[in-house]
Design a protein around this motif. Structure first.
Motif, PDB file in Angstrom:
ATOM      1  N   TYR A  35     -16.869  -5.124  -5.964  1.00 33.53           N
ATOM      2  CA  TYR A  35     -17.552  -4.296  -6.946  1.00 33.53           C
ATOM      3  C   TYR A  35     -19.043  -4.620  -6.930  1.00 33.53           C
ATOM      4  CZ  TYR A  35     -13.066  -3.356  -9.324  1.00 33.53           C
ATOM      5  OH  TYR A  35     -11.791  -2.957  -9.646  1.00 33.53           O
ATOM      6  N   GLN A  37     -22.314  -4.372  -9.744  1.00 36.02           N
ATOM      7  CA  GLN A  37     -22.629  -4.135 -11.141  1.00 36.02           C
ATOM      8  C   GLN A  37     -24.135  -4.082 -11.345  1.00 36.02           C
ATOM      9  OE1 GLN A  37     -21.520  -7.142 -14.165  1.00 36.02           O
ATOM     10  NE2 GLN A  37     -20.731  -5.464 -15.423  1.00 36.02           N
ATOM     11  N   LEU A  43     -19.947  -1.228 -13.534  1.00 38.82           N
ATOM     12  CA  LEU A  43     -19.134  -1.736 -12.437  1.00 38.82           C
ATOM     13  C   LEU A  43     -18.687  -0.586 -11.538  1.00 38.82           C
ATOM     14  CD1 LEU A  43     -16.685  -4.408 -13.874  1.00 38.82           C
ATOM     15  CD2 LEU A  43     -18.070  -4.642 -11.830  1.00 38.82           C
ATOM     16  N   LEU A  45     -16.697   0.354  -7.919  1.00 34.55           N
ATOM     17  CA  LEU A  45     -15.851  -0.138  -6.847  1.00 34.55           C
ATOM     18  C   LEU A  45     -16.455   0.255  -5.505  1.00 34.55           C
ATOM     19  CD1 LEU A  45     -13.129  -1.450  -5.994  1.00 34.55           C
ATOM     20  CD2 LEU A  45     -12.170   0.864  -6.039  1.00 34.55           C
TER      21      LEU A  45
ATOM     22  N   LEU B  87     -14.952  -4.830 -21.683  1.00 35.45           N
ATOM     23  CA  LEU B  87     -14.752  -3.731 -20.743  1.00 35.45           C
ATOM     24  C   LEU B  87     -13.299  -3.288 -20.750  1.00 35.45           C
ATOM     25  CD1 LEU B  87     -16.615  -5.405 -17.741  1.00 35.45           C
ATOM     26  CD2 LEU B  87     -17.477  -3.463 -19.020  1.00 35.45           C
ATOM     27  N   LYS B  98      -6.393   0.745  -7.653  1.00 40.84           N
ATOM     28  CA  LYS B  98      -7.773   0.981  -8.045  1.00 40.84           C
ATOM     29  C   LYS B  98      -7.915   1.101  -9.547  1.00 40.84           C
ATOM     30  CE  LYS B  98     -10.041   4.712  -6.497  1.00 40.84           C
ATOM     31  NZ  LYS B  98     -10.646   5.660  -5.509  1.00 40.84           N
ATOM     32  N   LEU B  99      -8.960   0.498 -10.103  1.00 38.73           N
ATOM     33  CA  LEU B  99      -9.266   0.607 -11.515  1.00 38.73           C
ATOM     34  C   LEU B  99     -10.568   1.371 -11.703  1.00 38.73           C
ATOM     35  CD1 LEU B  99      -8.583  -3.006 -12.876  1.00 38.73           C
ATOM     36  CD2 LEU B  99      -6.994  -1.083 -12.694  1.00 38.73           C
ATOM     37  N   PHE B 101     -13.526   1.528 -14.440  1.00 33.77           N
ATOM     38  CA  PHE B 101     -14.032   0.767 -15.575  1.00 33.77           C
ATOM     39  C   PHE B 101     -14.896   1.636 -16.475  1.00 33.77           C
ATOM     40  CE2 PHE B 101     -13.103  -3.749 -15.234  1.00 33.77           C
ATOM     41  CZ  PHE B 101     -12.552  -3.829 -13.968  1.00 33.77           C
ATOM     42  N   GLY B 102     -14.811   1.377 -17.781  1.00 28.79           N
ATOM     43  CA  GLY B 102     -15.765   1.943 -18.709  1.00 28.79           C
ATOM     44  C   GLY B 102     -17.068   1.163 -18.654  1.00 28.79           C
TER      45      GLY B 102
END
Lengths: 114, 111
Positions: A35, A37, A43, A45, B87, B98-99, B101-102
């Motif tokens: 990731y 950031q 964040l 991917l 988060l 796969k995630l 994220f906010g």
């Protein structure tokens, strides 16, 4: 205490130079994620692997970024050539299906490209 | 489009003042929702996983709940050490592991 480790923790480099970041996932985890950031984007991917095979790298600028897993204990993210807009914190995370799919993050590599 | 939205962006509380953080999502086929805590200069730290609507998880002063459209992270009688960015992330059908994220909620708890 199993943890994801990342090296280096900080990297300052000049534009155009090659940068390699390394990650050691938690032993036994079969998925590894990279990731990026930033304050603006949060964040994002970049790429991820399952059982060392790349599953998705659609988040990476293909012309300059590359990710590999030479073996189960090492994942690498390379930027060549680096640009100032690549300045960010890069996180590696690992996980497993048996673990419930949650991801465990490393401490990150803070990259500054001048 | 698959999306995760957290609110508020920032929250300031007095020590002992309970509140809730929100995570709303629009994804096809939610398979799991995760809460993480991130301290400055560190990687996100896993807190909870919720898999189905109605599920609740608790850890110390934190309780996470899940409905079909959103999740709440309730903080009861917070302390200054609860200050962090929280988060949430969703795992959905077709996303493999796969995630998404906010953007997070920055929580500051003052004595």
């Amino acid at each position: 205490d199993a943890r994801v480790t990342q090296t280096p923790r900080h990297k300052v480099t000049e534009m155009g130079q090659e940068v390699t970041m390394r990650c050691q996932p938690i032993l036994g985890h079969n998925t590894v994620f990279w990731y990026r950031q930033t304050m603006m984007q949060g964040l994002e991917l970049l790429a991820y692997f399952r059982n060392r095979a790349p599953l998705d790298d659609s988040g990476m600028p293909k012309d300059r970024f590359s990710a590999e897993m030479p073996d189960a204990t090492l994942a690498t993210l390379k930027i060549q050539p680096s640009e100032p807009r690549d300045s960010a914190v890069y996180f590696c995370a690992s996980g497993s299906r048996q673990g419930g799919h949650e991801q465990y993050f490393g401490p990150g590599t803070r990259l500054t490209v001048t | 489009e698959d999306q995760v939205t957290q609110s508020p962006e920032a929250l300031r509380l007095q020590e002992g003042e309970s509140s809730s953080l929100n995570c709303s999502y629009t994804v096809s086929g939610l398979r799991g929702l995760f809460w993480y805590r991130q301290d400055p200069g560190k990687g996100p730290e896993f807190l909870f996983t919720l898999y189905s609507a109605g599920e609740e998880k608790e850890k110390e002063r934190l309780k996470a709940t899940l409905t079909k459209k959103e999740s709440f992270l309730h903080i009861t009688a917070p302390k200054p050490e609860d200050s962090a960015t929280y988060l949430c992330a969703v795992w959905f059908s077709g996303g493999y592991n796969k995630l998404i994220f906010g953007a997070g909620t920055r929580l500051a708890v003052h004595p």
